[in-house]
Design a protein around this motif. Structure first.
Motif, PDB file in Angstrom:
ATOM      1  N   SER A 143      -4.944   5.522   3.080  1.00 52.57           N
ATOM      2  CA  SER A 143      -4.330   4.339   2.484  1.00 52.57           C
ATOM      3  C   SER A 143      -4.635   3.785   1.086  1.00 52.57           C
ATOM      4  CB  SER A 143      -4.351   3.135   3.654  1.00 52.57           C
ATOM      5  OG  SER A 143      -3.698   3.700   5.005  1.00 52.57           O
ATOM      6  N   HIS A 172      -4.239   0.545  -1.526  1.00 49.26           N
ATOM      7  CA  HIS A 172      -3.532  -0.703  -1.899  1.00 49.26           C
ATOM      8  C   HIS A 172      -3.103  -0.511  -3.140  1.00 49.26           C
ATOM      9  CE1 HIS A 172      -5.541  -1.711   1.999  1.00 49.26           C
ATOM     10  NE2 HIS A 172      -4.293  -2.134   2.116  1.00 49.26           N
ATOM     11  N   ASN A 173      -1.983  -0.958  -3.539  1.00 49.32           N
ATOM     12  CA  ASN A 173      -1.241  -1.127  -4.881  1.00 49.32           C
ATOM     13  C   ASN A 173      -1.124  -2.240  -5.607  1.00 49.32           C
ATOM     14  OD1 ASN A 173       0.085   0.344  -6.860  1.00 49.32           O
ATOM     15  ND2 ASN A 173       2.195   0.574  -6.107  1.00 49.32           N
ATOM     16  N   SER A 197       0.722  -1.042   0.137  1.00 51.81           N
ATOM     17  CA  SER A 197       0.010   0.033  -0.024  1.00 51.81           C
ATOM     18  C   SER A 197       0.884   1.184  -0.060  1.00 51.81           C
ATOM     19  CB  SER A 197      -1.117   0.057   1.118  1.00 51.81           C
ATOM     20  OG  SER A 197      -0.060   0.190   2.494  1.00 51.81           O
TER      21      SER A 197
END
Length: 250
Positions: free
Chosen positions: A12, A14-15, A5
């Motif tokens: 936040s 998330h990647n 993330s």
């Protein structure tokens, strides 16, 4: 499972790519674990900056995707590049297809009675009829919430889609996530029911790619959307610039 993330503007994200997100969702369903999902766009991040309850509801989710292209651009500008946009409406479509393929059941909660009945009819015609565990429109009083949650639990879906405006859907899912623990995937989907039922249209692909989907939505409902987009998007740009050039003044 640890999900990579980033954190921009106290949010936040998330990647994960679109396909990685789907894999994560299916893994949780297979393992019978709950995945509380949400998405963020420019307007929602701006709103979260002033709404502590919404901020907590979003940041407490297990998986947070960037729904808006502006958020992806901001992540690159702030040197925390996200892989790609994961649009909530596209993700819901893929999840319903996943449910049909794997014989999962879904619960649809939100929108007007007309829209949700149209959507249920469409899904039953397109997929197997028992894909629908249950459904309910999105108009209710606060004292009805516990009964609604109980009805969802009794229906035993693997997936729950909640189609309401922000912050109502985010706060509902956060508030009741423990009670809905046996539902493996819970997701807020905004106006997606309206899109799939044919009430509203999505922007052409070139506008989506150019980050102009919000403008297409504005053109369809200018009286309802002007404030959200004009004020929300402007506030988001201000917050991005502030984080870039004055990081110690967050």
């Amino acid at each position: 499972m640890s999900i990579p993330s980033i954190n921009i503007i106290q949010t936040s994200i998330h990647n994960l790519s679109f396909q990685e997100t789907l894999i994560c969702i299916q893994q949780h369903i297979i393992e019978k674990k709950q995945l509380h999902h949400t998405v963020v766009n420019a307007g929602k991040i701006a709103k979260m900056h002033k709404d502590a309850e919404l901020s907590e509801s979003v940041n407490s989710a297990d998986l947070i995707n960037a729904d808006g292209q502006a958020v992806v651009w901001a992540s690159r500008f702030l040197n925390q590049p996200l892989k790609e946009r994961v649009a909530g409406v596209d993700l819901m479509k893929a999840c319903v297809e996943m449910a049909a393929l794997n014989h999962y059941k879904i619960y649809l909660f939100g929108a007007t009675q007309e829209v949700i009945e149209t959507l249920v009819k469409k899904y039953k015609a397109t997929f197997e009829s028992n894909i629908i565990a249950g459904f309910r429109n999105g108009y209710f009083k606060e004292n009805e919430e516990e009964l609604i949650v109980q009805k969802i639990k009794e229906a035993k879906p693997q997936m729950l889609f909640v189609a309401m405006p922000s912050p109502k859907k985010e706060n509902f899912l956060y508030k009741h996530r423990d009670a809905l623990q046996d539902v493996n995937f819970i997701m807020g989907v905004g106006g997606s029911f309206d899109v799939f039922a044919g009430k509203t249209k999505r922007a052409p692909q070139w506008m989506q790619n150019a980050g102009l989907e919000w403008f297409y939505r504005f053109l369809q409902e200018p009286k309802r959307m002007w404030k959200r987009y004009l004020i929300g998007n402007s506030k988001f740009i201000y917050l991005v610039l502030k984080e870039k050039f004055f990081p110690s003044h967050k």
